[in-house]
Design an enzyme around this catalytic site. Structure first.
Site, PDB file in Angstrom:
ATOM      1  N   ARG A  46       0.812  -1.225   0.000  1.00  0.00           N
ATOM      2  CA  ARG A  46       0.000   0.000   0.000  1.00  0.00           C
ATOM      3  C   ARG A  46       0.842   1.271   0.000  1.00  0.00           C
ATOM      4  NH1 ARG A  46      -5.288  -1.085   3.876  1.00  0.00           N
ATOM      5  NH2 ARG A  46      -6.007  -2.986   2.840  1.00  0.00           N
TER       6      ARG A  46
ATOM      7  N   ASP B 299     -15.530   9.403   8.381  1.00  0.00           N
ATOM      8  CA  ASP B 299     -14.456   8.423   8.220  1.00  0.00           C
ATOM      9  C   ASP B 299     -13.134   9.181   8.183  1.00  0.00           C
ATOM     10  OD1 ASP B 299     -14.552   5.255   7.262  1.00  0.00           O
ATOM     11  OD2 ASP B 299     -12.667   6.246   6.778  1.00  0.00           O
TER      12      ASP B 299
END
Length: 289
Positions: free
Chosen positions: A56, A157
């Protein structure tokens, strides 16, 4: 090519714990990454997440033309307010979600709100790419009818990229078609032409949802309670028990006295916080004072 340890001669082999890749991730780098994501987002990364971290964050290194994680981390640490911290955090958050996931919660939500006379306010604290808050909004519309237009779903979020997708409200049709046909027809618009194979959330649903970035570890939350319902599902598993307890303590005044808190299927708050008591399967209410 076998990866080299930072600071060693190029002729030396990397240790067996190194990941054989084109970018250099040392044990020390991985430790720094774990420390930083814990400080920034409260996320506890286990040892076995090393491959995930590499894959990632490698995109961020390549974006900046770097080959060593140590250089990337040093650059970040020199600039505590850099925009790149947002990309770093986004890369290490998990966004596994689906419409009406853990389906048993939504009839309970409907039962809780159906006799409410005023506006219903729900906080979805881990909105991800939008499937959960939109499922909540659909439940409000199905349960309250026209009165649902007075209600609100605040969807937050930490991952700003996920929130961007959520606001767009566009999903693969194969994902949407897992819902029953009545819901698909009522709440989605199927795409045509270059949008073939996609479906968009209808305005009557999206108008009920407000998406906001929010870090549960931030000293101030940019939202106001109290809420009738809080959804906090499948996010506490990424925190240690101390962090979980602190967040639950802050949730308590954000919930109305008769409000309910929904947790994820693998989460148990009973032994973490005295603020809440278990009412049913992963459903909590405020504990008596």
């Amino acid at each position: 090519m076998t990866q080299q340890r930072e600071g060693t001669d190029a002729s030396q082999w990397a240790s067996s714990s190194q990941i054989e890749r084109d970018l250099v991730l040392t044990d020390a780098d991985f430790t720094r990454i774990r420390e930083q994501i814990y400080l920034r987002a409260g996320i506890v990364l286990a040892e076995h997440k090393r491959e995930m971290v590499y894959s990632r964050l490698a995109k961020r290194l390549r974006h900046h033309g770097l080959t060593r994680f140590s250089d990337y981390l040093s650059r970040l640490e020199r600039q505590p307010d850099a925009k790149e911290w947002e990309a770093f955090t986004n890369a290490l958050t998990t966004n596994l979600t689906a419409f009406f996931r853990e389906a048993h919660h939504f009839p309970l939500l409907a039962e809780h709100i159906k006799h409410k006379t005023g506006p219903v306010n729900v906080w979805c604290s881990a909105a991800s790419t939008g499937e959960e808050p939109y499922s909540i909004a659909m439940t409000l519309l199905e349960t309250l009818g026209p009165k649902a237009s007075q209600s609100k779903v605040v969807a937050t979020d930490i991952d700003t990229e996920a929130l961007q997708k959520a606001r767009a409200g566009v999903y693969p049709l194969e994902q949407v078609n897992k819902l029953d046909e009545v819901r698909v027809k009522r709440f989605f618009q199927k795409g045509a032409g270059r949008r073939l194979g996609l479906a968009r959330i209808r305005p009557e649903v999206s108008e009920l949802v407000e998406f906001l970035p929010l870090n549960l570890l931030a000293p101030q939350w940019p939202i106001k309670g109290p809420f009738d319902v809080i959804f906090c599902r499948n996010i506490m598993i990424y925190f240690d028990k101390d962090t979980q307890a602190k967040i639950l303590k802050r949730f308590a005044p954000m919930l109305k006295p008769d409000g309910i808190l929904f947790a994820g299927h693998s989460e148990n708050f009973s032994y973490i916080s005295s603020e809440f008591k278990l009412r049913g399967q992963t459903v909590y209410t405020l504990a008596p004072k």
